[in-house]
Design a protein around this motif. Structure first.
Motif, PDB file in Angstrom:
ATOM      1  N   GLY A  82       0.742  -1.185   0.106  1.00 57.30           N
ATOM      2  CA  GLY A  82      -0.130  -0.104  -0.183  1.00 57.30           C
ATOM      3  C   GLY A  82       1.012   1.165  -0.171  1.00 57.30           C
ATOM      4  O   GLY A  82       1.704   1.617  -0.981  1.00 57.30           O
TER       5      GLY A  82
ATOM      6  N   VAL B  24      -1.106  -5.160   1.877  1.00 63.27           N
ATOM      7  CA  VAL B  24      -2.481  -4.735   1.766  1.00 63.27           C
ATOM      8  C   VAL B  24      -3.433  -5.902   1.299  1.00 63.27           C
ATOM      9  O   VAL B  24      -4.647  -6.193   1.571  1.00 63.27           O
ATOM     10  CB  VAL B  24      -2.702  -3.420   0.552  1.00 63.27           C
ATOM     11  CG1 VAL B  24      -4.290  -3.165   0.339  1.00 63.27           C
ATOM     12  CG2 VAL B  24      -2.066  -2.416   1.405  1.00 63.27           C
ATOM     13  N   TRP B  25      -3.062  -6.754   0.458  1.00 69.48           N
ATOM     14  CA  TRP B  25      -3.644  -7.943   0.129  1.00 69.48           C
ATOM     15  C   TRP B  25      -2.661  -9.145  -0.259  1.00 69.48           C
ATOM     16  O   TRP B  25      -1.629  -9.200  -0.573  1.00 69.48           O
ATOM     17  CB  TRP B  25      -4.110  -7.793  -1.596  1.00 69.48           C
ATOM     18  CG  TRP B  25      -5.408  -6.868  -1.728  1.00 69.48           C
ATOM     19  CD1 TRP B  25      -5.529  -5.458  -1.782  1.00 69.48           C
ATOM     20  CD2 TRP B  25      -6.705  -7.318  -1.235  1.00 69.48           C
ATOM     21  NE1 TRP B  25      -6.855  -5.042  -1.440  1.00 69.48           N
ATOM     22  CE2 TRP B  25      -7.539  -6.224  -1.442  1.00 69.48           C
ATOM     23  CE3 TRP B  25      -7.300  -8.487  -0.946  1.00 69.48           C
ATOM     24  CZ2 TRP B  25      -9.080  -6.200  -1.019  1.00 69.48           C
ATOM     25  CZ3 TRP B  25      -8.732  -8.645  -0.705  1.00 69.48           C
ATOM     26  CH2 TRP B  25      -9.453  -7.467  -0.680  1.00 69.48           C
TER      27      TRP B  25
ATOM     28  N   PRO C 229      -7.593  -9.631   2.567  1.00 69.85           N
ATOM     29  CA  PRO C 229      -7.175  -8.374   2.868  1.00 69.85           C
ATOM     30  C   PRO C 229      -6.183  -8.260   3.919  1.00 69.85           C
ATOM     31  O   PRO C 229      -6.253  -9.361   4.872  1.00 69.85           O
ATOM     32  CB  PRO C 229      -8.505  -7.643   3.419  1.00 69.85           C
ATOM     33  CG  PRO C 229      -9.448  -8.660   3.893  1.00 69.85           C
ATOM     34  CD  PRO C 229      -9.243  -9.977   2.726  1.00 69.85           C
TER      35      PRO C 229
ATOM     36  N   GLY D 285      -2.312  -3.723   5.792  1.00 70.01           N
ATOM     37  CA  GLY D 285      -2.052  -2.259   5.421  1.00 70.01           C
ATOM     38  C   GLY D 285      -1.008  -1.623   6.566  1.00 70.01           C
ATOM     39  O   GLY D 285      -0.404  -2.097   7.105  1.00 70.01           O
TER      40      GLY D 285
END
Length: 424
Positions: free
Chosen positions: A34, A100-101, A190, A193
């Protein structure tokens, strides 16, 4: 076309990568970053810290092969590992701050037929509509992104009879073309982050055992702080229940940073001394100031640059604006209060999301409830608190309390717990 991900539960992602089998491709992880990608000339420092944190989280799963692909993608391989172990690795790295993922992907050769075959199989047993999103990090692939997406989409429609919906598909197949391979995947998990833990320095969180302080610690980890924890038990006037609870909370939070330390200070006799010093309605504020002084002394030993508390404005009597100002007066270190503008429902939602709520709700004997006056002061006078501390010699008492601390190392990896003197 730019790949975008659909949110699923972690348990679904092993299936999302497609079935294993001959020529199915190696199962590995593709992670999207991110705000790290916005760090300009300092980005490499953030990436190195993140790589180190990923390796710590993966400890015990085997020799991982980690590679940075551009500024926003990391690939992790566990060569020859079973798919179940790769899926376990995905569950660990989803909690590493800065990611982030997390996608479980099939790594296949840069061959259109092989890519198409794996993509077709990835939607086996799926229903509803679908779309294919293709992206080329390597522009030497013979097809453009739109050509590849169209070709693979036509084969999927032919094999499964699914309808195409490019705007709001029920299922999405992602194809990412890299220098030496193509990654095929569907859903993702997810991540947390934020920034890699350790990039923003070190902090010391006061861990009460309630709902708020674990959430506050998590939020500061997400901003890159490496967090140690300090718990004040009511011993010798209470049992060890609050210590067990604090240990469990730190063990849960260790998923987000690895290598957590919990310092436990027996605080019961100090509270008793405060009571005999004439604190009356100021008892709660006086003991919280002493806790902060002790935390500051410990932080100095640990090299921590800030203290962290779970205060939320107006939530209890000690958290009025006047009393928060009186608490700040007790120490020189900055006190971070990441929950200051949140209400209890918001805090509980976050505690539930990070897995600490059910632990925090367990009963225990909280040292803060010992010797509590019937009415607590909501607008404390700093001068009165300073006079109490002068009678008590609070600075010396705080230094003594640090010497009584024991340090535990709760590990979510299940490693042995170590207890050593805090001076070590």
């Amino acid at each position: 076309m730019t790949a975008t991900s659909e949110t699923t539960e972690g348990s679904q992602t092993a299936h999302a990568a497609g079935p294993a089998g001959r020529d199915a491709g190696e199962l590995c992880l593709l992670m999207k970053l991110g705000e790290i990608v916005l760090k300009g000339s300092n980005r490499k420092l953030f990436e190195r810290r993140l790589h180190s944190n990923i390796r710590s989280a993966a400890r015990g799963l085997g020799d991982i092969k980690l590679s940075q692909r551009g500024s926003g993608v990391i690939i992790i391989r566990l060569p020859d590992a079973p798919d179940e172990r790769v899926a376990e690795l995905a569950e660990r790295v989803r909690n590493v701050m800065g990611i982030v993922w997390v996608h479980l992907v099939r790594r296949v050769a840069k061959d259109v037929d092989t890519v198409t075959d794996v993509a077709v199989r990835s939607l086996a047993d799926r229903t509803g509509t679908f779309a294919v999103r293709a992206r080329r990090r390597n522009k030497r692939f013979p097809m453009s992104s739109s050509e590849l997406a169209g070709y693979v989409g036509a084969r999927i429609k032919e094999h499964h009879g699914l309808a195409v919906n490019l705007k709001h598909p029920d299922n999405t197949v992602f194809l990412e073309v890299d220098k030496d391979e193509v990654f095929v995947f569907t859903d993702g998990i997810p991540g947390q982050g934020g920034l890699p833990v350790g990039m923003s320095g070190r902090g010391l969180a006061l861990m009460s055992g309630g709902i708020d302080s674990p959430v506050a610690a998590h939020r500061m980890m997400r901003r890159g702080l490496k967090v140690d924890f300090l718990h004040f038990s009511g011993m010798p006037f209470t049992g060890p229940d609050s210590i067990y609870k604090a240990y469990s909370l730190v063990r849960q939070l260790d998923r987000f940073q690895v290598g957590s330390r919990l310092f436990v200070v027996p605080f019961g006799k100090a509270q008793q001394q405060l009571t005999t010093s004439g604190t009356d309605r100021l008892q709660i504020l006086a003991q919280r100031r002493l806790m902060l002084k002790t935390a500051e002394a410990l932080a100095d030993n640990l090299g921590a640059e800030t203290l962290i508390t779970g205060d939320a404005l107006g939530q209890v009597s000690s958290q009025t604006m006047t009393n928060i100002t009186a608490l700040d007066d007790s120490v020189d270190l900055p006190i971070l209060r990441p929950l200051i503008g949140m209400d209890k429902v918001e805090i509980m939602d976050q505690a539930r999301a990070i897995g600490t709520l059910s632990i925090s709700e367990l009963p225990d004997e909280d040292c803060c409830t010992l010797l509590t006056p019937r009415q607590a002061e909501t607008a404390a006078n700093v001068g009165d608190l300073r006079r109490i501390e002068k009678r008590l010699d609070a600075e010396e008492l705080a230094e003594h309390l640090v010497t009584t601390a024991q340090v535990h190392k709760p590990s979510f990896l299940g490693e042995e717990t170590v207890t050593v003197p805090s001076s070590g």
